[in-house]
Design a protein around this motif. Structure first.
Motif, PDB file in Angstrom:
ATOM      1  N   ASN A 162       0.801  -1.228   0.000  1.00  0.00           N
ATOM      2  CA  ASN A 162       0.000   0.000   0.000  1.00  0.00           C
ATOM      3  C   ASN A 162       0.830   1.272   0.000  1.00  0.00           C
ATOM      4  OD1 ASN A 162      -2.440  -1.513   0.218  1.00  0.00           O
ATOM      5  ND2 ASN A 162      -2.078  -1.745   2.418  1.00  0.00           N
ATOM      6  N   THR A 163       2.126   1.146  -0.138  1.00  0.00           N
ATOM      7  CA  THR A 163       3.000   2.312  -0.013  1.00  0.00           C
ATOM      8  C   THR A 163       3.688   2.636  -1.338  1.00  0.00           C
ATOM      9  OG1 THR A 163       5.058   1.140   0.509  1.00  0.00           O
ATOM     10  CG2 THR A 163       3.487   1.444   2.302  1.00  0.00           C
ATOM     11  N   GLU A 164       4.457   3.704  -1.311  1.00  0.00           N
ATOM     12  CA  GLU A 164       5.271   4.092  -2.456  1.00  0.00           C
ATOM     13  C   GLU A 164       6.714   3.646  -2.263  1.00  0.00           C
ATOM     14  OE1 GLU A 164       4.821   8.268  -2.984  1.00  0.00           O
ATOM     15  OE2 GLU A 164       2.717   8.140  -3.595  1.00  0.00           O
ATOM     16  N   ASN A 165       6.910   2.744  -1.320  1.00  0.00           N
ATOM     17  CA  ASN A 165       8.243   2.223  -1.025  1.00  0.00           C
ATOM     18  C   ASN A 165       8.321   0.746  -1.395  1.00  0.00           C
ATOM     19  OD1 ASN A 165       9.194   4.671   0.471  1.00  0.00           O
ATOM     20  ND2 ASN A 165       7.572   4.061   1.884  1.00  0.00           N
ATOM     21  N   HIS A 166       9.534   0.239  -1.447  1.00  0.00           N
ATOM     22  CA  HIS A 166       9.732  -1.197  -1.612  1.00  0.00           C
ATOM     23  C   HIS A 166       9.564  -1.851  -0.239  1.00  0.00           C
ATOM     24  CE1 HIS A 166      11.349   0.049  -5.451  1.00  0.00           C
ATOM     25  NE2 HIS A 166      11.496  -1.214  -5.820  1.00  0.00           N
ATOM     26  N   VAL A 167       8.752  -2.878  -0.180  1.00  0.00           N
ATOM     27  CA  VAL A 167       8.435  -3.524   1.093  1.00  0.00           C
ATOM     28  C   VAL A 167       8.776  -5.008   1.017  1.00  0.00           C
ATOM     29  CG1 VAL A 167       6.606  -4.126   2.721  1.00  0.00           C
ATOM     30  CG2 VAL A 167       6.608  -1.874   1.619  1.00  0.00           C
ATOM     31  N   ALA A 168       9.518  -5.481   2.014  1.00  0.00           N
ATOM     32  CA  ALA A 168       9.828  -6.905   2.121  1.00  0.00           C
ATOM     33  C   ALA A 168       8.894  -7.535   3.139  1.00  0.00           C
ATOM     34  CB  ALA A 168      11.277  -7.096   2.543  1.00  0.00           C
ATOM     35  N   PHE A 169       8.477  -8.769   2.864  1.00  0.00           N
ATOM     36  CA  PHE A 169       7.613  -9.458   3.823  1.00  0.00           C
ATOM     37  C   PHE A 169       8.101 -10.888   4.035  1.00  0.00           C
ATOM     38  CE2 PHE A 169       5.549 -10.637  -0.185  1.00  0.00           C
ATOM     39  CZ  PHE A 169       5.323 -12.001   0.004  1.00  0.00           C
ATOM     40  N   LYS A 170       7.710 -11.438   5.177  1.00  0.00           N
ATOM     41  CA  LYS A 170       8.066 -12.811   5.520  1.00  0.00           C
ATOM     42  C   LYS A 170       6.882 -13.443   6.244  1.00  0.00           C
ATOM     43  CE  LYS A 170      11.560 -15.596   7.936  1.00  0.00           C
ATOM     44  NZ  LYS A 170      12.008 -16.307   6.721  1.00  0.00           N
ATOM     45  N   VAL A 171       6.579 -14.703   5.889  1.00  0.00           N
ATOM     46  CA  VAL A 171       5.466 -15.420   6.497  1.00  0.00           C
ATOM     47  C   VAL A 171       6.016 -16.452   7.475  1.00  0.00           C
ATOM     48  CG1 VAL A 171       3.428 -16.840   6.091  1.00  0.00           C
ATOM     49  CG2 VAL A 171       4.092 -15.111   4.403  1.00  0.00           C
ATOM     50  N   LYS A 172       5.511 -16.403   8.719  1.00  0.00           N
ATOM     51  CA  LYS A 172       5.904 -17.367   9.739  1.00  0.00           C
ATOM     52  C   LYS A 172       4.657 -18.075  10.266  1.00  0.00           C
ATOM     53  CE  LYS A 172       9.856 -14.605  11.335  1.00  0.00           C
ATOM     54  NZ  LYS A 172      10.481 -13.936  12.516  1.00  0.00           N
ATOM     55  N   THR A 173       4.827 -19.280  10.785  1.00  0.00           N
ATOM     56  CA  THR A 173       3.717 -20.032  11.349  1.00  0.00           C
ATOM     57  C   THR A 173       4.152 -20.749  12.617  1.00  0.00           C
ATOM     58  OG1 THR A 173       2.105 -21.795  10.947  1.00  0.00           O
ATOM     59  CG2 THR A 173       4.250 -22.013   9.887  1.00  0.00           C
ATOM     60  N   THR A 174       3.172 -21.004  13.484  1.00  0.00           N
ATOM     61  CA  THR A 174       3.469 -21.720  14.722  1.00  0.00           C
ATOM     62  C   THR A 174       3.665 -23.218  14.483  1.00  0.00           C
ATOM     63  OG1 THR A 174       1.081 -21.926  15.129  1.00  0.00           O
ATOM     64  CG2 THR A 174       2.224 -20.059  16.150  1.00  0.00           C
ATOM     65  N   SER A 175       3.300 -23.700  13.283  1.00  0.00           N
ATOM     66  CA  SER A 175       3.459 -25.128  12.946  1.00  0.00           C
ATOM     67  C   SER A 175       4.130 -25.266  11.579  1.00  0.00           C
ATOM     68  CB  SER A 175       2.098 -25.839  12.952  1.00  0.00           C
ATOM     69  OG  SER A 175       1.455 -25.708  14.187  1.00  0.00           O
ATOM     70  N   PRO A 176       5.410 -24.971  11.507  1.00  0.00           N
ATOM     71  CA  PRO A 176       6.103 -24.982  10.200  1.00  0.00           C
ATOM     72  C   PRO A 176       6.151 -26.352   9.526  1.00  0.00           C
ATOM     73  CG  PRO A 176       7.664 -24.781  12.014  1.00  0.00           C
ATOM     74  CD  PRO A 176       6.314 -24.612  12.612  1.00  0.00           C
ATOM     75  N   LYS A 177       6.008 -27.456  10.306  1.00  0.00           N
ATOM     76  CA  LYS A 177       6.056 -28.780   9.702  1.00  0.00           C
ATOM     77  C   LYS A 177       4.731 -29.160   9.027  1.00  0.00           C
ATOM     78  CE  LYS A 177       9.559 -30.664  12.855  1.00  0.00           C
ATOM     79  NZ  LYS A 177       9.890 -31.739  13.820  1.00  0.00           N
ATOM     80  N   LYS A 178       3.669 -28.480   9.364  1.00  0.00           N
ATOM     81  CA  LYS A 178       2.357 -28.808   8.806  1.00  0.00           C
ATOM     82  C   LYS A 178       2.066 -28.049   7.517  1.00  0.00           C
ATOM     83  CE  LYS A 178      -1.232 -28.963  11.435  1.00  0.00           C
ATOM     84  NZ  LYS A 178      -2.244 -28.603  12.454  1.00  0.00           N
ATOM     85  N   TYR A 179       2.747 -26.928   7.313  1.00  0.00           N
ATOM     86  CA  TYR A 179       2.384 -26.053   6.197  1.00  0.00           C
ATOM     87  C   TYR A 179       3.587 -25.787   5.292  1.00  0.00           C
ATOM     88  CZ  TYR A 179      -1.585 -25.170   9.279  1.00  0.00           C
ATOM     89  OH  TYR A 179      -2.679 -25.320  10.092  1.00  0.00           O
ATOM     90  N   PHE A 180       3.270 -25.642   4.030  1.00  0.00           N
ATOM     91  CA  PHE A 180       4.276 -25.324   3.017  1.00  0.00           C
ATOM     92  C   PHE A 180       3.884 -23.982   2.397  1.00  0.00           C
ATOM     93  CE2 PHE A 180       6.027 -25.659  -1.325  1.00  0.00           C
ATOM     94  CZ  PHE A 180       7.357 -25.925  -1.026  1.00  0.00           C
ATOM     95  N   VAL A 181       4.718 -22.964   2.569  1.00  0.00           N
ATOM     96  CA  VAL A 181       4.389 -21.605   2.141  1.00  0.00           C
ATOM     97  C   VAL A 181       5.325 -21.170   1.023  1.00  0.00           C
ATOM     98  CG1 VAL A 181       4.083 -19.218   2.886  1.00  0.00           C
ATOM     99  CG2 VAL A 181       3.666 -21.082   4.498  1.00  0.00           C
ATOM    100  N   ARG A 182       4.744 -20.763  -0.103  1.00  0.00           N
ATOM    101  CA  ARG A 182       5.533 -20.270  -1.236  1.00  0.00           C
ATOM    102  C   ARG A 182       4.823 -19.110  -1.924  1.00  0.00           C
ATOM    103  NH1 ARG A 182       8.920 -22.249   0.981  1.00  0.00           N
ATOM    104  NH2 ARG A 182      10.516 -23.719   0.336  1.00  0.00           N
ATOM    105  N   PRO A 183       5.536 -17.973  -2.050  1.00  0.00           N
ATOM    106  CA  PRO A 183       6.829 -17.683  -1.419  1.00  0.00           C
ATOM    107  C   PRO A 183       6.617 -17.295   0.046  1.00  0.00           C
ATOM    108  CG  PRO A 183       6.106 -15.778  -2.646  1.00  0.00           C
ATOM    109  CD  PRO A 183       5.072 -16.849  -2.891  1.00  0.00           C
ATOM    110  N   ASN A 184       7.553 -17.672   0.888  1.00  0.00           N
ATOM    111  CA  ASN A 184       7.431 -17.280   2.296  1.00  0.00           C
ATOM    112  C   ASN A 184       8.142 -15.959   2.571  1.00  0.00           C
ATOM    113  OD1 ASN A 184      10.025 -18.216   1.988  1.00  0.00           O
ATOM    114  ND2 ASN A 184      10.103 -19.207   3.981  1.00  0.00           N
TER     115      ASN A 184
END
Length: 210
Positions: free
Chosen positions: A36-58
């Motif tokens: 929502n901005t005029e800047n470059h924004v980096a994001f990262k997805v985390k989960t409390t159960s990383p073995k149950k979920y496969f996130v792409r791109p994280n």
């Protein structure tokens, strides 16, 4: 309210992750992340159960006003959770980065809250949906789709009838015009005029020769 709407950097749609839960089967949910901005924004997805979920791109970097689709896959499970309730949670962190920053160039501490960077966070809950509930919802959607399809067929048939009616009127007008502009009549008239012209010419020639 979509998750992250009060976040000045990114918004996430939908606000919750919903998975159709079936034993021994994978399920997935798509998230749309918008800068929502005029800047470059980096994001990262985390989960409390990383073995149950496969996130792409994280992890990724969004250009100003850009968006990204994240696919979260629930790995096949061998047993049902108690009462189909899920306590898993997801956390989406975001922060402003320098222009033209590539995801591979992000420092290891980019999303470290202890750093001096301004890191925004958005929490997402997880819901499991039974196939039967999904099927009932699908039946309602199918009923609506059938009603819409029937209406479209009726509109199509009405359009076909109108087209045929217009075609008939057009053919009638063509026939009337052809009768008024009978090519045979035009040819006969031209022949008669030609013969009269020849006769007049012969008479004039005889008169002048005398």
């Amino acid at each position: 309210m979509p998750a992250g709407e009060d976040n000045q950097l990114i918004s996430v749609h939908p606000s919750d992750l919903k998975f159709i839960f079936e034993l021994e089967k994978q399920s997935f949910c798509d998230l749309k992340v918008v800068n929502n901005t005029e800047n470059h924004v980096a994001f990262k997805v985390k989960t409390t159960s990383p073995k149950k979920y496969f996130v792409r791109p994280n992890t990724s970097v969004l250009q100003p006003g850009d968006s990204c689709l994240i696919r979260v896959t629930l790995q096949a499970q061998r047993e049902y959770p108690p009462d189909m309730q899920c306590k898993d949670k997801f956390l989406l962190q975001s922060t402003i980065v320098p222009p033209n920053t590539d995801v591979d160039d992000l420092p290891a501490d980019t999303f470290n809250k202890e750093s001096s960077k301004d890191i925004r966070e958005c929490k997402l809950k997880v819901q499991y949906i039974s196939p039967s509930a999904q099927g009932n919802s699908g039946d309602e959607g199918s009923s609506d789709s059938n009603s819409t399809l029937q209406q479209l067929k009726e509109d199509r048939d009405a359009a076909v009838r109108q087209t045929l009616h217009l075609q008939q009127e057009l053919d009638l007008l063509k026939r009337r015009r052809q009768r008024r502009n009978d090519p045979g009549f035009s040819f006969k008239f031209a022949a008669i005029v030609g013969v009269i012209g020849i006769i007049v010419g012969l008479v004039l020639n005889l008169y002048l020769s005398k």
